[in-house]
Design a protein around this motif. Sequence first.
Motif, PDB file in Angstrom:
ATOM      1  N   LYS B 253      47.542  39.516 102.699  1.00 39.47           N
ATOM      2  CA  LYS B 253      46.241  39.307 102.066  1.00 39.47           C
ATOM      3  C   LYS B 253      46.172  39.968 100.682  1.00 39.47           C
ATOM      4  O   LYS B 253      45.690  39.379  99.730  1.00 39.47           O
ATOM      5  CB  LYS B 253      45.151  39.873 102.985  1.00 39.47           C
ATOM      6  N   LEU B 254      46.666  41.228 100.593  1.00 43.07           N
ATOM      7  CA  LEU B 254      46.488  41.975  99.339  1.00 43.07           C
ATOM      8  C   LEU B 254      47.767  42.131  98.512  1.00 43.07           C
ATOM      9  O   LEU B 254      47.729  42.581  97.382  1.00 43.07           O
ATOM     10  CB  LEU B 254      45.933  43.378  99.628  1.00 43.07           C
ATOM     11  N   GLY B 255      48.912  41.820  99.144  1.00 42.32           N
ATOM     12  CA  GLY B 255      50.179  42.018  98.434  1.00 42.32           C
ATOM     13  C   GLY B 255      50.496  43.486  98.198  1.00 42.32           C
ATOM     14  O   GLY B 255      51.167  43.845  97.234  1.00 42.32           O
ATOM     15  N   MET B 256      49.973  44.400  99.061  1.00 40.68           N
ATOM     16  CA  MET B 256      50.234  45.834  98.902  1.00 40.68           C
ATOM     17  C   MET B 256      51.243  46.282  99.952  1.00 40.68           C
ATOM     18  O   MET B 256      51.391  45.667 100.989  1.00 40.68           O
ATOM     19  CB  MET B 256      48.931  46.627  99.069  1.00 40.68           C
ATOM     20  N   THR B 257      51.930  47.394  99.639  1.00 43.93           N
ATOM     21  CA  THR B 257      52.907  47.912 100.587  1.00 43.93           C
ATOM     22  C   THR B 257      52.185  48.590 101.740  1.00 43.93           C
ATOM     23  O   THR B 257      51.445  49.550 101.518  1.00 43.93           O
ATOM     24  CB  THR B 257      53.823  48.943  99.896  1.00 43.93           C
ATOM     25  N   ALA B 258      52.367  48.079 102.948  1.00 39.45           N
ATOM     26  CA  ALA B 258      51.737  48.682 104.125  1.00 39.45           C
ATOM     27  C   ALA B 258      52.812  48.936 105.166  1.00 39.45           C
ATOM     28  O   ALA B 258      53.612  48.062 105.456  1.00 39.45           O
ATOM     29  CB  ALA B 258      50.654  47.763 104.681  1.00 39.45           C
ATOM     30  N   VAL B 259      52.841  50.145 105.670  1.00 42.09           N
ATOM     31  CA  VAL B 259      53.875  50.516 106.634  1.00 42.09           C
ATOM     32  C   VAL B 259      53.205  50.914 107.947  1.00 42.09           C
ATOM     33  O   VAL B 259      52.276  51.720 107.950  1.00 42.09           O
ATOM     34  CB  VAL B 259      54.711  51.702 106.119  1.00 42.09           C
ATOM     35  N   ALA B 260      53.686  50.347 109.055  1.00 43.72           N
ATOM     36  CA  ALA B 260      53.108  50.685 110.359  1.00 43.72           C
ATOM     37  C   ALA B 260      54.039  51.627 111.094  1.00 43.72           C
ATOM     38  O   ALA B 260      55.246  51.409 111.131  1.00 43.72           O
ATOM     39  CB  ALA B 260      52.902  49.427 111.180  1.00 43.72           C
ATOM     40  N   ALA B 261      53.452  52.680 111.627  1.00 46.78           N
ATOM     41  CA  ALA B 261      54.231  53.608 112.448  1.00 46.78           C
ATOM     42  C   ALA B 261      53.277  54.465 113.263  1.00 46.78           C
ATOM     43  O   ALA B 261      52.201  54.839 112.765  1.00 46.78           O
ATOM     44  CB  ALA B 261      55.106  54.501 111.574  1.00 46.78           C
ATOM     45  N   ASN B 262      53.635  54.786 114.499  1.00 53.35           N
ATOM     46  CA  ASN B 262      52.847  55.694 115.343  1.00 53.35           C
ATOM     47  C   ASN B 262      51.369  55.309 115.415  1.00 53.35           C
ATOM     48  O   ASN B 262      50.502  56.152 115.245  1.00 53.35           O
ATOM     49  CB  ASN B 262      52.917  57.129 114.804  1.00 53.35           C
ATOM     50  N   HIS B 263      51.071  54.031 115.654  1.00 57.14           N
ATOM     51  CA  HIS B 263      49.691  53.544 115.755  1.00 57.14           C
ATOM     52  C   HIS B 263      48.902  53.769 114.486  1.00 57.14           C
ATOM     53  O   HIS B 263      47.687  53.857 114.496  1.00 57.14           O
ATOM     54  CB  HIS B 263      48.947  54.207 116.940  1.00 57.14           C
ATOM     55  N   HIS B 264      49.592  53.928 113.389  1.00 60.62           N
ATOM     56  CA  HIS B 264      48.909  54.059 112.113  1.00 60.62           C
ATOM     57  C   HIS B 264      49.494  53.061 111.125  1.00 60.62           C
ATOM     58  O   HIS B 264      50.651  52.696 111.223  1.00 60.62           O
ATOM     59  CB  HIS B 264      49.092  55.465 111.516  1.00 60.62           C
ATOM     60  N   VAL B 265      48.683  52.707 110.173  1.00 61.27           N
ATOM     61  CA  VAL B 265      49.180  51.886 109.073  1.00 61.27           C
ATOM     62  C   VAL B 265      48.909  52.643 107.778  1.00 61.27           C
ATOM     63  O   VAL B 265      47.777  53.072 107.532  1.00 61.27           O
ATOM     64  CB  VAL B 265      48.483  50.500 109.049  1.00 61.27           C
ATOM     65  N   ASP B 266      49.950  52.865 107.003  1.00 63.55           N
ATOM     66  CA  ASP B 266      49.792  53.559 105.727  1.00 63.55           C
ATOM     67  C   ASP B 266      49.904  52.547 104.588  1.00 63.55           C
ATOM     68  O   ASP B 266      50.861  51.777 104.535  1.00 63.55           O
ATOM     69  CB  ASP B 266      50.902  54.602 105.539  1.00 63.55           C
ATOM     70  N   VAL B 267      48.936  52.578 103.695  1.00 62.21           N
ATOM     71  CA  VAL B 267      48.960  51.649 102.561  1.00 62.21           C
ATOM     72  C   VAL B 267      48.952  52.456 101.267  1.00 62.21           C
ATOM     73  O   VAL B 267      48.107  53.343 101.093  1.00 62.21           O
ATOM     74  CB  VAL B 267      47.716  50.724 102.571  1.00 62.21           C
ATOM     75  N   GLU B 268      49.896  52.171 100.411  1.00 62.24           N
ATOM     76  CA  GLU B 268      49.947  52.885  99.132  1.00 62.24           C
ATOM     77  C   GLU B 268      48.829  52.420  98.220  1.00 62.24           C
ATOM     78  O   GLU B 268      48.498  51.240  98.177  1.00 62.24           O
ATOM     79  CB  GLU B 268      51.297  52.650  98.450  1.00 62.24           C
ATOM     80  N   LEU B 269      48.263  53.358  97.449  1.00 60.30           N
ATOM     81  CA  LEU B 269      47.137  53.056  96.573  1.00 60.30           C
ATOM     82  C   LEU B 269      47.507  53.395  95.137  1.00 60.30           C
ATOM     83  O   LEU B 269      47.248  54.489  94.671  1.00 60.30           O
ATOM     84  CB  LEU B 269      45.916  53.895  96.969  1.00 60.30           C
ATOM     85  N   PRO B 270      48.116  52.444  94.426  1.00 58.01           N
ATOM     86  CA  PRO B 270      48.498  52.743  93.044  1.00 58.01           C
ATOM     87  C   PRO B 270      47.256  53.118  92.219  1.00 58.01           C
ATOM     88  O   PRO B 270      47.330  53.965  91.348  1.00 58.01           O
ATOM     89  CB  PRO B 270      49.110  51.435  92.551  1.00 58.01           C
ATOM     90  N   GLU B 271      46.118  52.495  92.485  1.00 56.13           N
ATOM     91  CA  GLU B 271      44.871  52.840  91.790  1.00 56.13           C
ATOM     92  C   GLU B 271      43.893  53.343  92.828  1.00 56.13           C
ATOM     93  O   GLU B 271      43.893  52.878  93.971  1.00 56.13           O
ATOM     94  CB  GLU B 271      44.275  51.588  91.119  1.00 56.13           C
TER      95      GLU B 271
END
Lengths: 367, 321
Positions: B253-271
């Motif tokens: 949807k957003l074209g952002m880097t999202a990584v899933a691990a340990n029931h969490h999703v981490d998304v990098e926020l350049p801005e």
Amino acid sequence: MNGRRVVADFLVFARGYFRSPIGLFFSLVFPIILIILFGVIFQNSGQSAVNLPVVNMDHNSAASLSFLSALNNTSVVKVQVVTLPAGMSLSTWLGNQGDPVGLIVPSGFGADFQGHTNVSVTVITDPSDAFSSGVVLGAVQGVTNQFNFEALHGAPFVSVQTATVGSASFTELDYLVPGLIGFSILTSPMFSMVEITSTYRKEGLFRQLTLTPLTRSEWLLAKILWYVVITGIAACLMVFIGAEAFNIHIVLSVYSIPFLIIGPLMFVSLGMLAGSISRTPETAAIVGNVVTFPMMFLSGTFFPVSSFSPGLQDFAHVLPLYYIIDGLDQTMLFGNTGRALIDLAVCIVIALVFFIAAVITFKWREE
Amino acid sequence: MLAASRVGGGSRLDAITVRGLEKAYGPVKAVNGIDFSVPAGTVFAFLGPNGAGKTTTTEVLEGLRNRTGGDVRVLGLDPWTDGAALHRRIGVIPQDFRFFEKIHPREAIEYYGVLFNVKPDAMALLEQVKLTDKADAMYETLSGGQKQKLGLALSLVSNPEVCFLDEPTTGLDPQARRAIWDVIRALKASGRTVFLTTHYLEEAALLADTVAIIDHGKIIVRGTPDEIIRQHGRPDRISVEAGPEVARYLQTKLGMTAVAANHHVDVELPEKTDALRVLQALEQSGLTWGRFSVIRDTLEDVFVRMVGKMDEGVVHPEASA
Ligand SMILES: Nc1ncnc2c1ncn2[C@@H]1O[C@H](COP(=O)(O)OP(=O)(O)O)[C@@H](O)[C@H]1O
Ligand SMILES: [Mg+2]
């Protein structure tokens, strides 16, 4: 050199010493045990002056008479001039009489002595009686040295000192006391300095001290002062207990004091040297033992050096402790200050060499 | 009195300057050309993994070791040749501080007082390091932390201008560590310069004005903790309690880097406004998601990453950058 820092370091070290039973045991309790042990062993021997049959083949010379009278005056031997039956040697005569020692003054002794020609007196001993041989050899060597010393300085030989030890008759234990004092002068600084130097370095305590204004020579001086005090106390205790419990007559004369000071100086430095040339406390302990053990037994501590075989005597003469104990023997037993001065000179040279070598090899920080 | 050496035209006086310092132990280059300076009155933290060269550098600065190359000044003095003068003006706790076994802390302080020719208030110093209850206990009976506190108290006897603390808190319990931190803060408040080595990153972040990270004998980064995080940290991330399907959704949807691990999703926020876009997208997705938080790299994250990359040869030390 700052006196307040030396005193502060001395006090910290002394306090640590009293708080550590092992160090105190070696320095104070062990010498007391030694004197009691030997006191009990020799309790009933009650020996007084050793009888010394003498054949004087130069009986007309003033020199030989004054030599024998000096010998008699040491009070440790009782000179008995004898005339041998024709054709009989002194050793045969001694064998017949059951006397363990004898002395021959050769003919021409007086003339040779005055002409500064080499002349020797002969002591005949029974090696199985180490005590009598030791006493006689000690006394004869002492008087001989005194004669040589005075001859060298042009002083009249007849003025040879009379015994300063008075008329007290010594027991076997008396003869052991200087050796036992020497033993504690050797062991208590040596063993602990080897230990201290190597473990302080391993644990970084010297680096800790580098970070303070205390200098190496202040530190070393504080250690030397401590061992002068502790071995001095040990020597007094040994003489005191010996006198109270075992009736010894030997006393610490003022002339012994230089030996009680230079001795700890010598062995604190030597201990530090052994500790600082070794990489680990383990090798330091080995080096320390290798240096200490021969001296513990072969410097006249328990057995008089004069009773050793000639080879072993030569070896004893390279051991620094020999000169401390000989000095104590000469000052405490034989009242022979002339020879004691020579011993002292030797001791000062050795101690200075050790001290300088120790300060040079002793580094508080690494490159 | 502080050293008169100045850094590159800067107006502040430096208590410590290090230029091209090298130290080799035989073939081992423990310190391989490092430069830094520590302005007077600041806390400098020297970070690095075990064996990086921290203690070696510290000992050169303290005058306990000679250097192989480069130049070093502490309070304007050469520590190796002017050691005696320097040692009256610095306080040191070596890594692995040891002292005489048969001494009490109070006596140790009084002993140092005589050596430095000062009249320390032993109880006040012990109070400062929280060791009054052991003032008259035998050193050998003290715990590791208590010994370390005594080391700190001793280093303060001479009222030093610069304090060197080599891993002062390693292996200590949290209380003892905080007691030592308090002393470091007090030192700074009274204008003293503190040189601290540690491998606890939060300690450096908490106490230090400037930080340098050393690895394999080279400084790989230096600056204030904030600068370092800003320059070398990853972008901030938003972390959402959610399954891997959410990661896939956000990525498409957003074209952002999202990584899933340990029931969490981490998304990098350049801005920073990207956080709003992520939350909006989540709201519209119809997928299940729970609590969220924004994560920032700590000094430790930067440290672990940079030291890791240095080991892989990706990051070049500052000197050659
Ligand atoms: N005395 C020494 N002799 C030889 N190598 C040493 C010595 N001290 C440290 N080293 C080596 O130098 C490197 C840096 O050590 P050190 O300065 O103690 O690191 P740190 O304090 O960062 O843990 C290590 O590889 C260590 O093995
Ligand atoms: Mg270290």
